[in-house]
Design an enzyme around this catalytic site. Structure first.
Site, mmCIF file in Angstrom:
data_model
loop_
_atom_site.group_PDB
_atom_site.id
_atom_site.type_symbol
_atom_site.label_atom_id
_atom_site.label_comp_id
_atom_site.label_asym_id
_atom_site.label_seq_id
_atom_site.Cartn_x
_atom_site.Cartn_y
_atom_site.Cartn_z
ATOM 1 N N HIS A 52 0.882 -1.174 -0.226
ATOM 2 C CA HIS A 52 0.162 -0.013 -0.159
ATOM 3 C C HIS A 52 0.901 1.191 0.059
ATOM 4 O O HIS A 52 0.349 2.292 -0.510
ATOM 5 C CB HIS A 52 -0.926 -0.067 1.071
ATOM 6 C CG HIS A 52 -0.322 0.363 2.362
ATOM 7 N ND1 HIS A 52 0.189 -0.673 3.261
ATOM 8 C CD2 HIS A 52 -0.089 1.390 3.119
ATOM 9 C CE1 HIS A 52 0.876 -0.182 4.555
ATOM 10 N NE2 HIS A 52 0.643 1.174 4.387
ATOM 11 N N LYS A 78 0.652 5.715 -1.958
ATOM 12 C CA LYS A 78 0.542 6.871 -1.525
ATOM 13 C C LYS A 78 0.653 7.923 -2.556
ATOM 14 O O LYS A 78 1.617 7.824 -3.244
ATOM 15 C CB LYS A 78 1.719 7.042 -0.386
ATOM 16 C CG LYS A 78 0.913 6.208 0.993
ATOM 17 C CD LYS A 78 2.053 6.120 2.009
ATOM 18 C CE LYS A 78 1.452 5.495 3.164
ATOM 19 N NZ LYS A 78 0.542 6.031 3.819
ATOM 20 N N ASP A 136 8.784 -7.134 8.335
ATOM 21 C CA ASP A 136 7.697 -6.497 8.138
ATOM 22 C C ASP A 136 7.718 -5.273 7.422
ATOM 23 O O ASP A 136 6.559 -4.706 6.765
ATOM 24 C CB ASP A 136 7.036 -6.261 9.745
ATOM 25 C CG ASP A 136 5.548 -5.730 9.750
ATOM 26 O OD1 ASP A 136 4.517 -6.309 9.159
ATOM 27 O OD2 ASP A 136 5.056 -4.829 10.348
ATOM 28 N N HIS A 180 7.984 -2.308 2.244
ATOM 29 C CA HIS A 180 7.576 -0.831 2.158
ATOM 30 C C HIS A 180 9.096 -0.006 1.868
ATOM 31 O O HIS A 180 9.264 1.056 1.102
ATOM 32 C CB HIS A 180 7.113 -0.339 3.478
ATOM 33 C CG HIS A 180 5.839 -0.864 3.812
ATOM 34 N ND1 HIS A 180 4.879 -1.311 2.818
ATOM 35 C CD2 HIS A 180 5.234 -0.906 4.797
ATOM 36 C CE1 HIS A 180 3.890 -1.766 3.364
ATOM 37 N NE2 HIS A 180 3.892 -1.654 4.765
ATOM 38 N N LYS A 224 8.707 0.836 15.821
ATOM 39 C CA LYS A 224 7.510 0.928 16.638
ATOM 40 C C LYS A 224 7.663 1.541 18.013
ATOM 41 O O LYS A 224 8.963 1.645 18.367
ATOM 42 C CB LYS A 224 7.001 -0.469 16.580
ATOM 43 C CG LYS A 224 6.259 -1.042 15.538
ATOM 44 C CD LYS A 224 5.605 -2.415 16.128
ATOM 45 C CE LYS A 224 4.814 -2.833 14.828
ATOM 46 N NZ LYS A 224 3.697 -2.202 14.208
#
Length: 495
Positions: free
Chosen positions: A181, A185, A238, A243, A341
């Site tokens: 995804h 953007k 991840d 990404h 995170k």
């Protein structure tokens, strides 16, 4: 005087379609996919007779689930009228997507393949291969049907190849859409425009003028509801493998001959293949692993990773890398990658620092020192582009220079809502445009870079460094970049 912007129509009309979503009661569908489709309905992009069919295994596919979806749409920011307008497009079917014998009801509901048909596997990656075979066994992938695979695609190169081979047995590459995804953007897509539609930037986009590049994807959230998944994956798998490396590719690619999907993706693969390997003891000098401990986030005390998980773990929640591209254009330009995170702020950006002027005519004391120009491409929040320049302080006295920022924000530069990434990507699938989707060799080449790092961590760097929640990561990440005489870019998150 307000600038009146023309209404820009969709570049290609979206044909009537059936979109089948496996895992339709899951978080991805409720939080992202259905809201994206509802926005497209509200904007008049989706044809009246198009259908969204959700597949569920154990939930009641009746009115209860429909009410849940309608409520979630409003929680995600759609008005009640917009949510109600979407609901006639939606229906649910109970079936096991890995079992072709259970798909009779779905086959009957779909009818003859007289429209675009796409299947979205919003499921764990271990179901990709059996689901693909089951859909093909039920005859649902005949004709021009398309298959959408959600990341992560495997957990290493071997598992990614196994999934790709299983899918290739039932579907050609031109009908396979591997979704990331981040590629949907607006600011990511604008990277191509920024470079290749502006001579100013393309001429300076190389080792001749650029000192270094930083790509940061920082999150303030912790495990949320992903504990079981995340602890077996970690930040490198991840976020970096997909990404972050995709952002690196779009930043560093050579100009493609056209915007044809394969022309763009050919150039992205060349970037991945040019990455200098990081393996063995290299991980001690070129990477940093971190895991958050108890701290604060948004003014609230939050637990550490192990406390959230309920047990001790060696999984990293933070990763930083120094990367090098062995190409003529990028030789000698370090590219620093960082993601984590429970960091101090939520933002994603590419910060490009240009080389300093070779000689300053403005004096040499610290007050008059010249800060290098920086270009910051902000993906979230406050999508836009910032250019940091040196300017003169107004006045007729002593000449004083200060850094100032030219700030182009999408929400002020364009009088229209910025669509969510999934809105763009889902309609691209229906149009048959693969430009913003990963090709098989892209995925496998990215894993080929990441796998040796994982092996090096296993052998030389098993325990991640700790960092308090709400900070910028472990202090060792500062050392990673400061060894090269540089420092991390701090975000400017103006509202």
């Amino acid at each position: 005087m307000d600038l009146e912007l023309p209404v820009v129509p969709e570049r290609t009309p979206v044909p009537t379609f059936d979109l089948v979503i496996a895992g339709a009661s899951g978080d991805l569908a409720l939080r992202k996919l259905f809201p994206a489709l509802a926005h497209r309905v509200a904007e008049g992009v989706i044809p009246r007779d198009s259908r969204v069919i959700g597949l569920v295994r154990s939930h009641d596919p009746g009115d209860g689930l429909m009410r849940t979806v309608e409520a979630r749409l409003q929680e995600e920011g759609l008005s009640r009228a917009q949510a109600e307008a979407f609901m006639p497009h939606l229906e649910f079917v109970r079936t096991d997507v890995t079992n072709p014998e259970s798909m009779t009801a779905l086959n009957e509901r779909l009818g003859p393949p007289d429209r675009v048909r796409a299947f979205y596997l919003a499921t764990p990656p271990q179901l990709f291969a059996p689901a693909s075979r089951a859909l093909a066994g039920a005859g649902l992938l005949d004709g021009e049907a398309r298959l959408i695979l959600e990341k992560p695609l495997g957990k290493d190169l071997a598992s990614a190849k196994a999934i790709n081979e299983a899918v290739a047995e039932v579907l050609p590459e031109r009908r396979t859409y591997r979704i990331d995804h981040y590629l949907g953007k607006e600011t990511v897509q604008n990277l191509l425009v920024l470079r290749f539609a502006n001579t100013l930037f393309e001429r300076s986009w190389s080792q001749r003028d650029i000192d270094h590049v930083q790509i940061t994807v920082a999150e303030t959230v912790g495990l949320e509801k992903r504990a079981d998944y995340y602890d077996g994956v970690g930040a490198l798998r991840d976020m970096v493998q997909n990404h972050v490396l995709q952002l690196l590719c779009l930043f560093a690619i050579e100009p493609p001959n056209t915007l044809d999907a394969d022309a763009v993706r050919d150039e992205k693969v060349r970037v991945l293949r040019a990455l200098r390997p990081i393996h063995g003891a290299d991980v001690l000098q070129r990477t940093v692993r971190g895991q958050y401990v108890r701290g604060s986030s948004n003014g609230q005390a939050v637990p550490g990773y192990a406390e959230e998980l309920g047990r001790a773990s060696g999984t990293e929640t933070f990763a930083a890398l120094r990367c090098d591209l062995d190409t003529w254009r990028w030789a000698g330009v370090p590219i620093y990658l960082r993601t984590g995170k429970r960091m101090g702020a939520r933002y994603s950006e590419i910060a490009v620092t240009f080389k300093s002027v070779p000689h300053s005519i403005f004096g040499g004391d610290r007050r008059d020192g010249l800060a290098p120009n920086r270009l910051v491409i902000r993906l979230q929040p406050n999508d836009g582009v910032q250019m940091h320049l040196m300017m003169k302080v107004p006045g007729s006295g002593r000449l004083q220079l200060v850094p100032r920022t030219l700030d182009l924000r999408y929400d002020t530069a364009f009088n229209e809502r910025t669509p969510d990434a999934y809105e763009r990507l889902l309609t691209d699938v229906i149009r048959g445009d693969q430009t913003l989707f990963m090709r098989r060799d892209e995925v496998e080449t990215a894993w080929g870079f990441v796998d040796p790092i994982i092996g090096g961590w296993r052998d030389y760097y098993a325990t991640p460094h700790r960092y308090p929640a709400g900070t910028a990561g472990p202090s060792q990440a500062v050392g990673l970049i400061e060894r090269d005489g540089r420092s991390w870019s701090e975000p400017e998150l103006r509202g």
